[in-house]
Design a protein around this motif. Sequence first.
Motif, PDB file in Angstrom:
ATOM      1  N   ASP A 121       8.058  18.391  -3.249  1.00 31.76           N
ATOM      2  CA  ASP A 121       9.246  19.015  -2.657  1.00 31.76           C
ATOM      3  C   ASP A 121       9.804  18.227  -1.480  1.00 31.76           C
ATOM      4  O   ASP A 121      10.982  18.319  -1.170  1.00 31.76           O
ATOM      5  CB  ASP A 121       8.916  20.433  -2.181  1.00 31.76           C
ATOM      6  N   ARG A 122       8.939  17.488  -0.798  1.00 30.34           N
ATOM      7  CA  ARG A 122       9.354  16.759   0.405  1.00 30.34           C
ATOM      8  C   ARG A 122       8.600  15.435   0.491  1.00 30.34           C
ATOM      9  O   ARG A 122       7.465  15.388   0.966  1.00 30.34           O
ATOM     10  CB  ARG A 122       9.058  17.615   1.627  1.00 30.34           C
ATOM     11  N   PRO A 123       9.219  14.333   0.025  1.00 26.26           N
ATOM     12  CA  PRO A 123       8.522  13.042   0.074  1.00 26.26           C
ATOM     13  C   PRO A 123       8.162  12.637   1.503  1.00 26.26           C
ATOM     14  O   PRO A 123       8.872  12.974   2.459  1.00 26.26           O
ATOM     15  CB  PRO A 123       9.546  12.065  -0.522  1.00 26.26           C
ATOM     16  N   ALA A 124       7.066  11.924   1.643  1.00 26.37           N
ATOM     17  CA  ALA A 124       6.627  11.448   2.962  1.00 26.37           C
ATOM     18  C   ALA A 124       7.589  10.405   3.515  1.00 26.37           C
ATOM     19  O   ALA A 124       7.856  10.367   4.718  1.00 26.37           O
ATOM     20  CB  ALA A 124       5.221  10.872   2.877  1.00 26.37           C
ATOM     21  N   ILE A 125       8.092   9.542   2.642  1.00 28.08           N
ATOM     22  CA  ILE A 125       9.055   8.494   3.022  1.00 28.08           C
ATOM     23  C   ILE A 125      10.059   8.361   1.890  1.00 28.08           C
ATOM     24  O   ILE A 125       9.690   8.367   0.714  1.00 28.08           O
ATOM     25  CB  ILE A 125       8.354   7.139   3.261  1.00 28.08           C
ATOM     26  N   ILE A 126      11.336   8.217   2.257  1.00 23.85           N
ATOM     27  CA  ILE A 126      12.382   7.951   1.270  1.00 23.85           C
ATOM     28  C   ILE A 126      13.014   6.609   1.620  1.00 23.85           C
ATOM     29  O   ILE A 126      13.476   6.411   2.748  1.00 23.85           O
ATOM     30  CB  ILE A 126      13.450   9.062   1.270  1.00 23.85           C
ATOM     31  N   ILE A 127      13.021   5.710   0.648  1.00 23.29           N
ATOM     32  CA  ILE A 127      13.696   4.417   0.801  1.00 23.29           C
ATOM     33  C   ILE A 127      14.854   4.439  -0.191  1.00 23.29           C
ATOM     34  O   ILE A 127      14.642   4.438  -1.402  1.00 23.29           O
ATOM     35  CB  ILE A 127      12.739   3.239   0.535  1.00 23.29           C
ATOM     36  N   GLU A 128      16.070   4.477   0.330  1.00 30.04           N
ATOM     37  CA  GLU A 128      17.252   4.623  -0.512  1.00 30.04           C
ATOM     38  C   GLU A 128      17.621   3.285  -1.171  1.00 30.04           C
ATOM     39  O   GLU A 128      17.134   2.224  -0.770  1.00 30.04           O
ATOM     40  CB  GLU A 128      18.393   5.200   0.313  1.00 30.04           C
TER      41      GLU A 128
ATOM     42  N   ALA B 190       0.863  -1.180   0.000  1.00 26.44           N
ATOM     43  CA  ALA B 190       0.000   0.000   0.000  1.00 26.44           C
ATOM     44  C   ALA B 190       0.895   1.223   0.000  1.00 26.44           C
ATOM     45  O   ALA B 190       1.548   1.514   0.994  1.00 26.44           O
ATOM     46  CB  ALA B 190      -0.909  -0.010   1.226  1.00 26.44           C
ATOM     47  N   ALA B 191       0.953   1.928  -1.138  1.00 26.60           N
ATOM     48  CA  ALA B 191       1.810   3.107  -1.277  1.00 26.60           C
ATOM     49  C   ALA B 191       1.036   4.195  -2.011  1.00 26.60           C
ATOM     50  O   ALA B 191       0.953   4.193  -3.233  1.00 26.60           O
ATOM     51  CB  ALA B 191       3.087   2.751  -2.033  1.00 26.60           C
ATOM     52  N   GLY B 192       0.463   5.093  -1.248  1.00 28.12           N
ATOM     53  CA  GLY B 192      -0.237   6.236  -1.837  1.00 28.12           C
ATOM     54  C   GLY B 192       0.760   7.256  -2.330  1.00 28.12           C
ATOM     55  O   GLY B 192       1.927   6.960  -2.544  1.00 28.12           O
ATOM     56  N   PRO B 193       0.333   8.507  -2.469  1.00 28.54           N
ATOM     57  CA  PRO B 193       1.236   9.548  -2.954  1.00 28.54           C
ATOM     58  C   PRO B 193       2.326   9.899  -1.938  1.00 28.54           C
ATOM     59  O   PRO B 193       2.116   9.785  -0.735  1.00 28.54           O
ATOM     60  CB  PRO B 193       0.318  10.752  -3.164  1.00 28.54           C
ATOM     61  N   GLY B 194       3.484  10.305  -2.450  1.00 29.18           N
ATOM     62  CA  GLY B 194       4.504  10.883  -1.587  1.00 29.18           C
ATOM     63  C   GLY B 194       5.679  10.004  -1.231  1.00 29.18           C
ATOM     64  O   GLY B 194       6.428  10.332  -0.322  1.00 29.18           O
ATOM     65  N   PHE B 195       5.898   8.926  -1.957  1.00 28.03           N
ATOM     66  CA  PHE B 195       6.989   8.021  -1.593  1.00 28.03           C
ATOM     67  C   PHE B 195       8.037   7.976  -2.694  1.00 28.03           C
ATOM     68  O   PHE B 195       7.717   7.943  -3.873  1.00 28.03           O
ATOM     69  CB  PHE B 195       6.456   6.618  -1.306  1.00 28.03           C
ATOM     70  N   GLN B 196       9.289   7.947  -2.264  1.00 32.84           N
ATOM     71  CA  GLN B 196      10.420   7.839  -3.178  1.00 32.84           C
ATOM     72  C   GLN B 196      11.145   6.552  -2.829  1.00 32.84           C
ATOM     73  O   GLN B 196      11.753   6.440  -1.756  1.00 32.84           O
ATOM     74  CB  GLN B 196      11.322   9.047  -2.988  1.00 32.84           C
ATOM     75  N   ILE B 197      11.059   5.571  -3.724  1.00 36.62           N
ATOM     76  CA  ILE B 197      11.643   4.245  -3.510  1.00 36.62           C
ATOM     77  C   ILE B 197      12.802   4.099  -4.485  1.00 36.62           C
ATOM     78  O   ILE B 197      12.626   4.250  -5.696  1.00 36.62           O
ATOM     79  CB  ILE B 197      10.582   3.146  -3.732  1.00 36.62           C
ATOM     80  N   GLY B 198      13.987   3.812  -3.964  1.00 38.32           N
ATOM     81  CA  GLY B 198      15.196   3.758  -4.778  1.00 38.32           C
ATOM     82  C   GLY B 198      15.315   2.515  -5.638  1.00 38.32           C
ATOM     83  O   GLY B 198      14.414   1.671  -5.700  1.00 38.32           O
ATOM     84  N   SER B 199      16.453   2.373  -6.270  1.00 33.84           N
ATOM     85  CA  SER B 199      16.753   1.224  -7.124  1.00 33.84           C
ATOM     86  C   SER B 199      17.220   0.028  -6.288  1.00 33.84           C
ATOM     87  O   SER B 199      17.795   0.198  -5.215  1.00 33.84           O
ATOM     88  CB  SER B 199      17.843   1.592  -8.133  1.00 33.84           C
TER      89      SER B 199
END
Length: 177
Positions: free
Chosen positions: A105-112, A66-75
């Motif tokens: 401008d500011r993701p809710a969660i960042i997964i590097e 479950a991933a709504g708006p605002g997430f940045q998931i890396g490679s």
Amino acid sequence: MSIHPDAFIHPKALVEGATVGARTRIWQFASVIRGAVIGADCSIASGACIDGSTVGDETVIAHNLAAGPGFQIGSRVFIGPNVTLCNDGWPRAGKNGFNVSAYKDRPAIIIEPDASIGANSVILPGVRIGVGAMIGAGSVVSKDVPACHVWMKHGEMRPITMEDEICRQNRRVRFAA
């Protein structure tokens, strides 16, 4: 928004208003919608919902994310089954004050890159999971996890050691011959 011609979209998946990279596979009942960007060589399993978030290359997303708006998931990220990424620290049925465009401008969660999230984990808003970090199954992650650290189910955190990596390589269960 575009779907690369080498991508596979199952006929029962919903992909609308999204960008999908080369050789990515999106399976049945998955939803990739509203501006989501999926990199190349990814696998999005059945039941996953990616709504307006960004996913890097070579990432594996298991069933029912479950991933709504605002997430940045890396490679090269692995996200196990039934993981929930939360984008609202004070959720209510009414949407007054909830501004989806703020996530640009500011993701809710960042997964590097190179991180792994265990099954049934919940990641709360404002969290950054560092490069190569691991989240144990069933965790509720409420604060940042530094690069190359493991977050265990009860909130304990420690660095991943070389010994951990050697054990992982030698103990990884392989059922197929």
